[in-house]
Motif scaffolding. Structure first.
Motif, PDB file in Angstrom:
ATOM      1  N   CYS A 130      51.889  19.679  44.076  1.00 45.91           N
ATOM      2  CA  CYS A 130      52.442  19.729  42.642  1.00 45.91           C
ATOM      3  C   CYS A 130      51.522  21.869  42.213  1.00 45.91           C
ATOM      4  N   ILE A 131      52.001  23.235  42.056  1.00 40.83           N
ATOM      5  CA  ILE A 131      51.448  23.933  41.495  1.00 40.83           C
ATOM      6  C   ILE A 131      51.591  24.252  39.977  1.00 40.83           C
ATOM      7  N   ASN A 132      53.298  23.674  39.695  1.00 42.66           N
ATOM      8  CA  ASN A 132      53.646  23.800  37.798  1.00 42.66           C
ATOM      9  C   ASN A 132      54.305  25.455  38.444  1.00 42.66           C
ATOM     10  N   CYS A 133      55.429  25.566  39.172  1.00 49.45           N
ATOM     11  CA  CYS A 133      55.729  27.039  39.357  1.00 49.45           C
ATOM     12  C   CYS A 133      57.099  26.743  38.489  1.00 49.45           C
ATOM     13  N   LEU A 134      57.504  25.596  37.941  1.00 47.42           N
ATOM     14  CA  LEU A 134      58.829  25.150  37.687  1.00 47.42           C
ATOM     15  C   LEU A 134      60.161  25.296  37.739  1.00 47.42           C
ATOM     16  N   ALA A 135      59.933  25.573  38.903  1.00 43.86           N
ATOM     17  CA  ALA A 135      61.410  25.670  39.146  1.00 43.86           C
ATOM     18  C   ALA A 135      62.292  24.377  38.993  1.00 43.86           C
ATOM     19  N   CYS A 136      61.697  23.520  39.515  1.00 40.02           N
ATOM     20  CA  CYS A 136      62.448  21.918  39.532  1.00 40.02           C
ATOM     21  C   CYS A 136      62.888  22.536  37.946  1.00 40.02           C
ATOM     22  N   TRP A 137      61.946  22.358  37.386  1.00 43.64           N
ATOM     23  CA  TRP A 137      62.594  21.887  36.089  1.00 43.64           C
ATOM     24  C   TRP A 137      63.882  23.275  35.329  1.00 43.64           C
ATOM     25  N   MET A 138      63.732  24.455  36.173  1.00 44.94           N
ATOM     26  CA  MET A 138      64.838  25.224  35.474  1.00 44.94           C
ATOM     27  C   MET A 138      65.583  25.081  36.529  1.00 44.94           C
ATOM     28  N   TYR A 139      65.618  24.143  37.920  1.00 45.75           N
ATOM     29  CA  TYR A 139      67.012  24.233  38.777  1.00 45.75           C
ATOM     30  C   TYR A 139      67.650  22.845  38.081  1.00 45.75           C
ATOM     31  N   CYS A 140      66.508  21.794  37.541  1.00 46.29           N
ATOM     32  CA  CYS A 140      67.609  20.428  36.815  1.00 46.29           C
ATOM     33  C   CYS A 140      69.029  20.553  36.360  1.00 46.29           C
ATOM     34  N   PRO A 141      70.444  20.466  36.698  1.00 48.32           N
ATOM     35  CA  PRO A 141      71.358  20.582  36.413  1.00 48.32           C
ATOM     36  C   PRO A 141      71.337  19.421  34.807  1.00 48.32           C
ATOM     37  N   ASP A 142      70.703  18.487  35.324  1.00 51.41           N
ATOM     38  CA  ASP A 142      70.050  17.232  34.507  1.00 51.41           C
ATOM     39  C   ASP A 142      69.228  17.559  33.271  1.00 51.41           C
ATOM     40  N   SER A 143      68.220  18.297  33.386  1.00 46.98           N
ATOM     41  CA  SER A 143      67.331  18.161  32.710  1.00 46.98           C
ATOM     42  C   SER A 143      66.726  17.213  32.487  1.00 46.98           C
ATOM     43  N   ALA A 144      66.307  16.791  33.492  1.00 52.70           N
ATOM     44  CA  ALA A 144      66.019  15.290  33.549  1.00 52.70           C
ATOM     45  C   ALA A 144      64.269  15.484  34.542  1.00 52.70           C
ATOM     46  N   VAL A 145      63.962  16.744  34.451  1.00 57.80           N
ATOM     47  CA  VAL A 145      62.414  16.903  34.893  1.00 57.80           C
ATOM     48  C   VAL A 145      61.374  16.957  33.271  1.00 57.80           C
ATOM     49  N   ILE A 146      60.719  15.633  33.742  1.00 54.62           N
ATOM     50  CA  ILE A 146      60.001  15.998  32.316  1.00 54.62           C
ATOM     51  C   ILE A 146      58.500  16.573  32.600  1.00 54.62           C
ATOM     52  N   MET A 147      58.595  17.422  31.185  1.00 54.53           N
ATOM     53  CA  MET A 147      57.657  18.436  30.921  1.00 54.53           C
ATOM     54  C   MET A 147      56.057  17.555  29.880  1.00 54.53           C
ATOM     55  N   LYS A 148      54.998  18.008  30.382  1.00 50.83           N
ATOM     56  CA  LYS A 148      54.033  17.473  28.959  1.00 50.83           C
ATOM     57  C   LYS A 148      52.879  18.317  29.344  1.00 50.83           C
ATOM     58  N   ASP A 149      52.834  18.645  27.854  1.00 52.65           N
ATOM     59  CA  ASP A 149      50.817  19.570  28.167  1.00 52.65           C
ATOM     60  C   ASP A 149      51.707  21.138  29.096  1.00 52.65           C
ATOM     61  N   GLY A 150      52.645  21.702  29.355  1.00 53.95           N
ATOM     62  CA  GLY A 150      53.158  22.719  30.169  1.00 53.95           C
ATOM     63  C   GLY A 150      52.996  22.616  31.510  1.00 53.95           C
ATOM     64  N   LYS A 151      52.923  20.941  32.109  1.00 49.63           N
ATOM     65  CA  LYS A 151      52.778  20.886  33.507  1.00 49.63           C
ATOM     66  C   LYS A 151      54.256  19.887  33.584  1.00 49.63           C
ATOM     67  N   VAL A 152      54.720  19.509  34.943  1.00 49.13           N
ATOM     68  CA  VAL A 152      55.276  19.072  35.293  1.00 49.13           C
ATOM     69  C   VAL A 152      54.885  17.256  35.283  1.00 49.13           C
ATOM     70  N   ALA A 153      55.514  16.397  34.455  1.00 50.09           N
ATOM     71  CA  ALA A 153      54.690  15.210  34.616  1.00 50.09           C
ATOM     72  C   ALA A 153      55.723  13.845  34.924  1.00 50.09           C
ATOM     73  N   GLY A 154      57.374  13.956  35.672  1.00 51.48           N
ATOM     74  CA  GLY A 154      57.624  13.701  35.800  1.00 51.48           C
ATOM     75  C   GLY A 154      59.352  13.112  36.306  1.00 51.48           C
ATOM     76  N   PHE A 155      59.594  12.645  36.019  1.00 52.23           N
ATOM     77  CA  PHE A 155      61.741  12.670  35.919  1.00 52.23           C
ATOM     78  C   PHE A 155      62.423  11.575  35.290  1.00 52.23           C
ATOM     79  N   ASP A 156      62.428  11.900  34.303  1.00 47.54           N
ATOM     80  CA  ASP A 156      63.764  10.910  33.537  1.00 47.54           C
ATOM     81  C   ASP A 156      64.805  10.375  34.144  1.00 47.54           C
ATOM     82  N   TYR A 157      64.213   9.176  34.451  1.00 50.97           N
ATOM     83  CA  TYR A 157      65.020   8.550  35.439  1.00 50.97           C
ATOM     84  C   TYR A 157      66.338   7.644  34.902  1.00 50.97           C
ATOM     85  N   ASP A 158      66.921   8.213  33.461  1.00 52.81           N
ATOM     86  CA  ASP A 158      67.565   7.427  32.864  1.00 52.81           C
ATOM     87  C   ASP A 158      69.030   9.014  33.416  1.00 52.81           C
TER      88      ASP A 158
END
Ligand code: SF4
Ligand code: SF4
Lengths: 99, 393
Positions: free
Chosen positions: A44-72
């Motif tokens: 991961c290069i932390n471009c945050l494309a996944c965070w932007m595109y996720c339609p359910d805001s399920a990409v978890i961010m921690k300290d400006g970096k992608v940390a995983g996904f909210d499976y709920d």
């Protein structure tokens, strides 16, 4: 996942009324997922494309970096993996047959 | 006994008068043809400042019921009126009102459904929505229509179910009769203030209504609704008892007329109950033991009570003012037969007469012919199980 015990008809509120405010938050919309995204942090290069595109805001961010996904709430659509620009992808979709 | 005023009123005026005395918070209506004057008269009361009601003139009957649903969910006491095509257009929203358990009270004038186009009395409109989860109360005359409207408010709010109170188009709705009007303050006391449970305008207790209810809960909510319908029988009876104690006029789930020792009986509902009673009186003078069971409450259907009331009758005719187009029998006949079916000792000589569609007159002689048919059955002759009374071949 432990199955919740569902109430019988005598215990339910009349007319399907849901008491209390902000209850939509308790509605776990991810439970019909057939695939789940897995983060390969080393790629991961932390471009945050996944965070932007996720339609359910399920990409978890921690300290400006992608940390995983909210499976709920992640519905397993795979958009994050599709949009990930890294060659070989930093997100992998794997089968998910959770109950 | 409370003071009453004797006046001359049409059925429409009587129902509008009851609405004035009930003084609901909101009335939403749209007078599609063939509507009646009920909401028009009521709109006059609003314009004259005789009621505190917010009158919402909407753009269709579908919207009328939608506005009633919103206002009722908000916490108000809500009424409306409709008839025929208008009730048909409301059908989708009727299920929503009852499923949300909103105690809306509706005046409904029974009239035929198109096509062919016709604005006269039959029960097709009300029977079309018999499974919509609303309590349905029929009236024999303007007095009953007036009394039923007042009781309906209490029934609806105690059962948490919407209630349709019907009159027969033209025969009751437009004909003037002598009726007794209760004093305004007595009606006000009788209906009381609406007791509020969950309601949308309660900012101290936010709720969601009308949420998605998928296969894991929908069935449970329907089961609750079924139970409410079963329990509403006792509510209807207790409200009637209180009403009769205060105002002297008695009501039940149905009226039995000269039925106790009868050999033959007609079961029917609406204005023709009166005609049947008159014919039964005439026949009694000739020594024929004729009786009448006039249904007041069609939903919930008083199954056990009807089976009990008819248990010693040798031959029964059920008169339906609509047909289910099921190539079988009319809706009232099917319900009556089903009520008798569970007890093998119940009579099974039941004939069905479809009558009065599209406002076709039902005369004394027509009802006499029904009793005559029952007489033949008792003598052992076989009769057609279904007769289309007065239809030209
Ligand atoms: S799979 Fe879809 S819902 Fe789940 S995190 Fe990726 S983009 Fe969001
Ligand atoms: S799109 Fe790929 S590279 Fe970009 S942050 Fe998400 S996982 Fe990392």
């Amino acid at each position: 996942m432990a199955k919740e015990k569902k109430k019988g008809w005598k215990a339910l509120t009349k007319g399907g009324v849901i008491e209390g405010g902000g209850t939509a938050k308790e509605f776990k919309t991810g439970d019909w997922r057939s695939e789940r995204p897995i983060l390969l942090s080393e790629k991961c290069i932390n471009c945050l494309a996944c965070w932007m595109y996720c339609p359910d805001s399920a990409v978890i961010m921690k300290d400006g970096k992608v940390a995983g996904f909210d499976y709920d709430y992640c519905k397993g659509c795979g958009i994050c993996a599709h949009e990930c620009p890294v060659k070989g992808k930093a997100i992998k979709m794997i089968p998910d047959n959770h109950g | 006994m409370a003071k009453t005023n004797i006046v001359a009123r049409t059925g429409n005026e009587a129902m509008a008068e009851a609405m004035r005395q009930i003084n609901p918070d909101v009335v939403a209506a749209y007078p599609i043809t063939p509507a009646t004057e009920i909401v028009q008269i009521f709109a006059g009361y609003v314009a004259d400042g005789l009621v505190d009601t917010e009158f919402v003139p909407v753009e269709s009957e579908h919207s009328a019921m939608s506005a009633c649903i919103g206002a009722s969910a908000a916490g108000g006491r809500i009424m409306t009126g409709t008839s025929s095509q208008g009730l048909a257009l409301m059908a989708e929203m009727l299920y929503i009102a009852s499923g949300l358990r909103l105690p809306i009270v509706m005046a409904d004038v029974n009239r035929a459904l198109s096509s062919p186009i016709n604005i006269h009395c039959d029960h097709s409109d009300t029977m079309m929505v018999k499974d919509a989860g609303w309590i349905q109360i029929f009236s024999e005359n303007a007095q009953e229509a007036y009394d039923n409207m007042i009781q309906a408010v209490r029934i609806a709010e105690e059962a948490l179910l919407p209630v349709i109170v019907t009159t027969d188009g033209f025969i009751i709705s437009h004909c003037m009769e002598r009726i007794e009007i209760i004093d305004d303050k007595d009606v006000k006391n009788f209906v009381g203030e609406k007791k509020l449970g969950n309601y949308l305008l309660n900012v101290d207790k936010p709720i969601t209504i009308g949420a998605m209810d998928l296969p894991d809960y929908y069935f449970e909510h329907k089961r609750q609704h079924i139970e409410a319908m079963i329990e509403s029988k006792d509510i209807i009876l207790s409200v009637a008892k209180e009403f009769s104690g205060l105002f002297g006029r008695s009501y039940g789930l149905f009226e039995v007329y000269r039925l106790e020792d009868a050999d033959c009986a007609i079961v029917l509902m609406g204005s023709t109950v009166g005609t049947a009673k008159a014919v039964a009186d005439n026949l009694r003078e000739k020594g024929i033991k004729a009786g009448v069971l006039g249904l007041r409450v069609f939903r919930p259907f008083p199954k056990e009570e009807i089976a009990q009331a008819l248990k010693n009758i040798k031959a029964i005719a059920v008169m339906d003012r609509s047909d289910s187009m099921n190539a079988q029998e009319g809706p009232v006949c099917l319900e009556v037969k089903a009520s008798l079916f569970d007890d093998s000792a119940s009579p099974n000589n039941v004939l069905n007469y479809i009558y009065g569609l599209g406002g076709r007159e039902v005369r004394i002689e027509d009802i006499e012919s029904v009793y005559k048919g029952l007489g033949e059955v008792i003598k052992g002759k076989s009769k057609n199980k279904i007769t289309y009374l007065g239809v030209r071949e």
